[in-house]
Write a protein that holds these residues in place. Sequence first.
Motif, PDB file in Angstrom:
ATOM      1  N   LEU A   2       0.830  -1.199   0.000  1.00  0.00           N
ATOM      2  CA  LEU A   2       0.000   0.000   0.000  1.00  0.00           C
ATOM      3  C   LEU A   2       0.865   1.249   0.000  1.00  0.00           C
ATOM      4  O   LEU A   2       0.585   2.219  -0.716  1.00  0.00           O
ATOM      5  CB  LEU A   2      -0.926  -0.003   1.217  1.00  0.00           C
ATOM      6  N   TYR A   3       1.946   1.220   0.781  1.00  0.00           N
ATOM      7  CA  TYR A   3       2.852   2.365   0.831  1.00  0.00           C
ATOM      8  C   TYR A   3       3.457   2.629  -0.551  1.00  0.00           C
ATOM      9  O   TYR A   3       3.528   3.777  -1.007  1.00  0.00           O
ATOM     10  CB  TYR A   3       3.963   2.104   1.851  1.00  0.00           C
ATOM     11  N   ALA A   4       3.904   1.570  -1.228  1.00  0.00           N
ATOM     12  CA  ALA A   4       4.512   1.722  -2.547  1.00  0.00           C
ATOM     13  C   ALA A   4       3.506   2.272  -3.560  1.00  0.00           C
ATOM     14  O   ALA A   4       3.848   3.135  -4.381  1.00  0.00           O
ATOM     15  CB  ALA A   4       5.071   0.390  -3.016  1.00  0.00           C
ATOM     16  N   VAL A   5       2.269   1.782  -3.512  1.00  0.00           N
ATOM     17  CA  VAL A   5       1.225   2.275  -4.413  1.00  0.00           C
ATOM     18  C   VAL A   5       0.988   3.763  -4.173  1.00  0.00           C
ATOM     19  O   VAL A   5       0.893   4.562  -5.116  1.00  0.00           O
ATOM     20  CB  VAL A   5      -0.075   1.477  -4.217  1.00  0.00           C
ATOM     21  N   MET A   6       0.889   4.151  -2.899  1.00  0.00           N
ATOM     22  CA  MET A   6       0.642   5.550  -2.566  1.00  0.00           C
ATOM     23  C   MET A   6       1.771   6.449  -3.053  1.00  0.00           C
ATOM     24  O   MET A   6       1.543   7.465  -3.705  1.00  0.00           O
ATOM     25  CB  MET A   6       0.471   5.699  -1.051  1.00  0.00           C
ATOM     26  N   ARG A   7       3.020   6.071  -2.738  1.00  0.00           N
ATOM     27  CA  ARG A   7       4.153   6.915  -3.108  1.00  0.00           C
ATOM     28  C   ARG A   7       4.310   7.002  -4.630  1.00  0.00           C
ATOM     29  O   ARG A   7       4.688   8.054  -5.154  1.00  0.00           O
ATOM     30  CB  ARG A   7       5.437   6.380  -2.474  1.00  0.00           C
ATOM     31  N   THR A   8       4.030   5.926  -5.324  1.00  0.00           N
ATOM     32  CA  THR A   8       4.110   5.959  -6.784  1.00  0.00           C
ATOM     33  C   THR A   8       3.085   6.929  -7.355  1.00  0.00           C
ATOM     34  O   THR A   8       3.407   7.752  -8.231  1.00  0.00           O
ATOM     35  CB  THR A   8       3.883   4.556  -7.374  1.00  0.00           C
ATOM     36  N   CYS A   9       1.854   6.851  -6.877  1.00  0.00           N
ATOM     37  CA  CYS A   9       0.809   7.767  -7.358  1.00  0.00           C
ATOM     38  C   CYS A   9       1.135   9.210  -7.003  1.00  0.00           C
ATOM     39  O   CYS A   9       0.905  10.128  -7.814  1.00  0.00           O
ATOM     40  CB  CYS A   9      -0.551   7.364  -6.790  1.00  0.00           C
ATOM     41  N   GLN A  10       1.672   9.438  -5.821  1.00  0.00           N
ATOM     42  CA  GLN A  10       2.070  10.786  -5.446  1.00  0.00           C
ATOM     43  C   GLN A  10       3.203  11.280  -6.332  1.00  0.00           C
ATOM     44  O   GLN A  10       3.242  12.453  -6.718  1.00  0.00           O
ATOM     45  CB  GLN A  10       2.476  10.820  -3.973  1.00  0.00           C
ATOM     46  N   GLY A  11       4.136  10.392  -6.681  1.00  0.00           N
ATOM     47  CA  GLY A  11       5.211  10.771  -7.582  1.00  0.00           C
ATOM     48  C   GLY A  11       4.700  11.165  -8.957  1.00  0.00           C
ATOM     49  O   GLY A  11       5.329  11.961  -9.656  1.00  0.00           O
ATOM     50  N   LEU A  12       3.540  10.616  -9.350  1.00  0.00           N
ATOM     51  CA  LEU A  12       2.935  10.943 -10.635  1.00  0.00           C
ATOM     52  C   LEU A  12       1.981  12.129 -10.550  1.00  0.00           C
ATOM     53  O   LEU A  12       1.322  12.464 -11.532  1.00  0.00           O
ATOM     54  CB  LEU A  12       2.185   9.718 -11.174  1.00  0.00           C
ATOM     55  N   GLY A  13       1.898  12.749  -9.371  1.00  0.00           N
ATOM     56  CA  GLY A  13       1.125  13.982  -9.244  1.00  0.00           C
ATOM     57  C   GLY A  13      -0.144  13.900  -8.435  1.00  0.00           C
ATOM     58  O   GLY A  13      -0.843  14.903  -8.275  1.00  0.00           O
ATOM     59  N   LEU A  14      -0.496  12.721  -7.903  1.00  0.00           N
ATOM     60  CA  LEU A  14      -1.707  12.608  -7.086  1.00  0.00           C
ATOM     61  C   LEU A  14      -1.568  13.470  -5.838  1.00  0.00           C
ATOM     62  O   LEU A  14      -0.582  13.370  -5.115  1.00  0.00           O
ATOM     63  CB  LEU A  14      -1.939  11.150  -6.689  1.00  0.00           C
TER      64      LEU A  14
END
Length: 339
Positions: free
Chosen positions: A121-133
């Motif tokens: 879940l942490y990896a999914v969140m950080r990846t989406c945030q890195g893409l601008g979420l």
Amino acid sequence: MPAQELDAALLRNQLDAASQAGRIPLAAIRQLVTELAEEQQESWLLVRAFSHLDYTEAFLATTYLGNARTLRDAINLSKRYFPQNSDLASLILEQNAAQASIVVTPNPAANATEQQLLAALYAVMRTCQGLGLQQASAGIAGLSADALDAGRRWLRIPVVALPGTRRVELRFPALELARALTTRKPNIGRLARRERQLIRSSVHHCWSESVRLLLAALLPRGETRLSRCASLLAVAPRTLQRRLTAEQQPFSDLLADVRQQLCLEYLRSDHADDTLALLLGYRQTSQFYRQFRFWFGCSPSRLRARLTSKTTKTKGHPHALSRPASHPAATTGPSRQRR
């Protein structure tokens, strides 16, 4: 953690050589992580390890995610290739009118630990945030109160307990799915390499899905030939043609469908007509105009105005305009314009 302690644990579990040889069994990783977490007296050591990875947009653009045009594309690519990285769980994208969720559903056979699910879940969140979420919350179901507290501590976004079966999920406004990824560095080679891995690992591979993905990346380059897709998938053109025929998805139909889908996407980005033609792989703008009228029964400027008007009226419901209702998608037929 100290490198010497990690090396000693790898040696103790006979993983020092295995890590060089290839894929390590999930059970062995679980045992190693559990042992290290106990030694370090850190229950969420794996989550802490994931926090040190690079989630910047610049780095993500160098991965297969660099081929995504929108956040939705990036999520769908991640969902598609997740089984190649881990048999721990699967990713599912759920959406209603106002909210979207990326749900991490554990594989019952994998017997994932709470630490592994929270790290995913942490990896999914950080990846989406890195893409601008920018706006997100999380939900956790079927885990302990300790995991819920850890989630709030590590994720640093609102986290709620959910009813139901064991899962974790990232929630955000559905409007974010259309977020354009502006710093993309498309690398079709990486995308094709992932597709070839899928082909090798799946007995019943869907070849038309692979072709659709490749065409979406190839069209802006003006490449529209079946032979190019076949080369990227490392098969002969006749073999690819035979596979598509078996799936009742002729290449010409796939090309037209991808063009129509991308056309609507690019129209919402307010591209000029000549730019639209180039992005869809047409050499001449006149070819694009003829095909556009066949698809939608009007000019690009008229449909662009309608889309802009309806988007304003239905703000907060970005997927109400998948296609103009009065002009459904064209089916197969000789009238389709090809390059």
